[in-house]
Scaffold this motif. Sequence first.
Motif, mmCIF file in Angstrom:
data_model
loop_
_atom_site.group_PDB
_atom_site.id
_atom_site.type_symbol
_atom_site.label_atom_id
_atom_site.label_comp_id
_atom_site.label_asym_id
_atom_site.label_seq_id
_atom_site.Cartn_x
_atom_site.Cartn_y
_atom_site.Cartn_z
ATOM 1 N N LYS A 108 71.360 -76.857 72.863
ATOM 2 C CA LYS A 108 72.395 -76.151 72.102
ATOM 3 C C LYS A 108 71.760 -75.551 70.857
ATOM 4 O O LYS A 108 70.777 -76.078 70.326
ATOM 5 N N PRO A 123 78.248 -71.566 66.280
ATOM 6 C CA PRO A 123 77.847 -72.046 67.606
ATOM 7 C C PRO A 123 77.477 -70.870 68.518
ATOM 8 O O PRO A 123 77.946 -69.743 68.313
ATOM 9 N N LYS A 125 76.145 -69.667 72.802
ATOM 10 C CA LYS A 125 76.102 -70.078 74.209
ATOM 11 C C LYS A 125 74.680 -69.888 74.719
ATOM 12 O O LYS A 125 73.954 -68.988 74.295
ATOM 13 N N PHE A 140 84.205 -67.922 69.937
ATOM 14 C CA PHE A 140 83.762 -69.153 69.309
ATOM 15 C C PHE A 140 84.541 -69.377 68.027
ATOM 16 O O PHE A 140 84.840 -68.432 67.298
ATOM 17 N N GLU A 141 84.819 -70.620 67.732
ATOM 18 C CA GLU A 141 85.415 -70.964 66.448
ATOM 19 C C GLU A 141 84.302 -71.485 65.554
ATOM 20 O O GLU A 141 83.732 -72.553 65.802
ATOM 21 N N ASP A 142 83.945 -70.706 64.534
ATOM 22 C CA ASP A 142 82.895 -71.107 63.606
ATOM 23 C C ASP A 142 83.376 -72.297 62.775
ATOM 24 O O ASP A 142 84.578 -72.543 62.640
ATOM 25 N N ALA A 161 80.128 -78.182 65.136
ATOM 26 C CA ALA A 161 79.617 -76.891 65.616
ATOM 27 C C ALA A 161 78.831 -77.066 66.919
ATOM 28 O O ALA A 161 78.981 -76.276 67.862
ATOM 29 N N SER A 163 79.296 -79.301 69.130
ATOM 30 C CA SER A 163 80.261 -79.601 70.207
ATOM 31 C C SER A 163 80.948 -78.324 70.715
ATOM 32 O O SER A 163 81.489 -78.325 71.818
ATOM 33 N N ARG A 164 80.909 -77.261 69.937
ATOM 34 C CA ARG A 164 81.538 -76.003 70.334
ATOM 35 C C ARG A 164 80.575 -75.058 71.064
ATOM 36 O O ARG A 164 80.970 -73.989 71.517
ATOM 37 N N CYS A 165 79.314 -75.454 71.153
ATOM 38 C CA CYS A 165 78.335 -74.633 71.895
ATOM 39 C C CYS A 165 78.633 -74.705 73.390
ATOM 40 O O CYS A 165 79.179 -75.682 73.878
ATOM 41 N N ARG A 166 78.232 -73.638 74.074
ATOM 42 C CA ARG A 166 78.391 -73.615 75.533
ATOM 43 C C ARG A 166 77.064 -73.380 76.196
ATOM 44 O O ARG A 166 76.172 -72.808 75.696
#
Length: 166
Positions: A108, A123, A125, A140-142, A161, A163-166
């Motif tokens: 990530k 975050p 991807k 994405f939600e920064d 942050a 945890s919000r990566c893809r």
Amino acid sequence: MTEMEVPPSRPRASILSNSVFTLIETYSGFRSGWADPEGQQIYLSPDASACSIGSALIKALEASRIFTLENLPIITREQHAERYEAWVKDVIQRYGFKNRAAMFKAMKSVDADVYHQKLHLLPTKHEKREAWGRSNSDKFEDVIISYPNQADAIGEAILLALSRCR
């Protein structure tokens, strides 16, 4: 500059994390940024405490150099490529990865920028083996918090942050 404008030069860092390590590294530049060989490169275990993660980011951001067009160093693509390859080789050896693919698997990436007294964690991807990105359509939600701040609060924001990566 208005409140909404992002300054072309600002403290920044990169956060890379997989199941084996988390790396927090100083970035410097003008408009675009690059891994700064004069900055911090801090390796942590993936289960490091929020306080340790936040402290590492604070150190990396403090080492970020602010440039203008007048004092911007010239870094060639070749120099950047050589540094990057040396870093990959070091990480593979340091952590015993079988190859590049194993090193970058499920990694990530979060970009960290400081401006207008806020820490902006962006975050991304995982687009290709060694490439991350984001676009407006990714939605994405920064994570944005006040800066400076306590190390544990910064670490918690980084974990959110990541945890919000893809």
